[in-house]
Design a protein around this motif. Sequence first.
Motif, mmCIF file in Angstrom:
data_model
loop_
_atom_site.group_PDB
_atom_site.id
_atom_site.type_symbol
_atom_site.label_atom_id
_atom_site.label_comp_id
_atom_site.label_asym_id
_atom_site.label_seq_id
_atom_site.Cartn_x
_atom_site.Cartn_y
_atom_site.Cartn_z
ATOM 1 N N ILE A 9 35.152 39.913 3.609
ATOM 2 C CA ILE A 9 36.248 40.298 4.566
ATOM 3 C C ILE A 9 36.285 39.924 5.956
ATOM 4 N N CYS A 11 36.996 40.109 9.669
ATOM 5 C CA CYS A 11 37.200 41.413 10.829
ATOM 6 C C CYS A 11 36.889 41.179 11.851
ATOM 7 N N PHE A 86 31.731 42.751 5.177
ATOM 8 C CA PHE A 86 32.900 42.417 6.197
ATOM 9 C C PHE A 86 31.959 41.678 7.498
ATOM 10 N N LYS A 93 43.867 38.850 12.254
ATOM 11 C CA LYS A 93 44.539 38.518 11.267
ATOM 12 C C LYS A 93 46.087 38.263 11.419
ATOM 13 N N ASN A 97 47.548 38.543 3.499
ATOM 14 C CA ASN A 97 46.431 38.254 2.631
ATOM 15 C C ASN A 97 46.739 37.464 1.450
ATOM 16 N N HIS A 100 43.733 40.377 -2.315
ATOM 17 C CA HIS A 100 43.669 41.851 -1.928
ATOM 18 C C HIS A 100 43.087 42.685 -3.063
ATOM 19 N N ASN A 144 44.387 44.608 6.732
ATOM 20 C CA ASN A 144 44.234 43.817 5.281
ATOM 21 C C ASN A 144 44.995 44.785 4.249
#
Length: 150
Positions: A9, A11, A86, A93, A97, A100, A144
């Motif tokens: 993910i 971030c 992460f 973002k 998404n 998910h 997210n």
Amino acid sequence: MAVKFKICIDCADPHRLADFWAGAMGYVVEDHSGLIATLLEQGVVTEDQTVEVHGRKGWRTAAAVRDPDAPFDPHSGVGKGMRLLFQTVPEAKTVKNRLHLDLHYGPDRYEAEADRLEALGAIRLGAFDEDGAKWILMADPEGNEFCCHA
């Protein structure tokens, strides 16, 4: 043979999201401090690639959570089962998404769990009841999307 995988993910703050998702899923934040100490001692990495997190060294640009019941490497802290990684990226973002997570808490718990997730930093985006399936659409602290299912 089945392929092993982790979900990555992107971030801005990997340690904040690792803490959130560990709490959301009953996972544990991986402790990479043993590996980091070894790599620092060998000169493979430098101090500026690390950060102090919860009283131990972590990676500045990455953090991970793992299933607490799955095997893991005690030196590196890396789980050998289901994991979320992460990783820091420079851009924020901007759109919904394309992938998910659905967290299945059960019909008796999902609404209370959504409340708990809000206390951890999630935001409710909507509630749905379609064709016998019930869920609450939520967003983690960085936006997210994920679903909290009955």
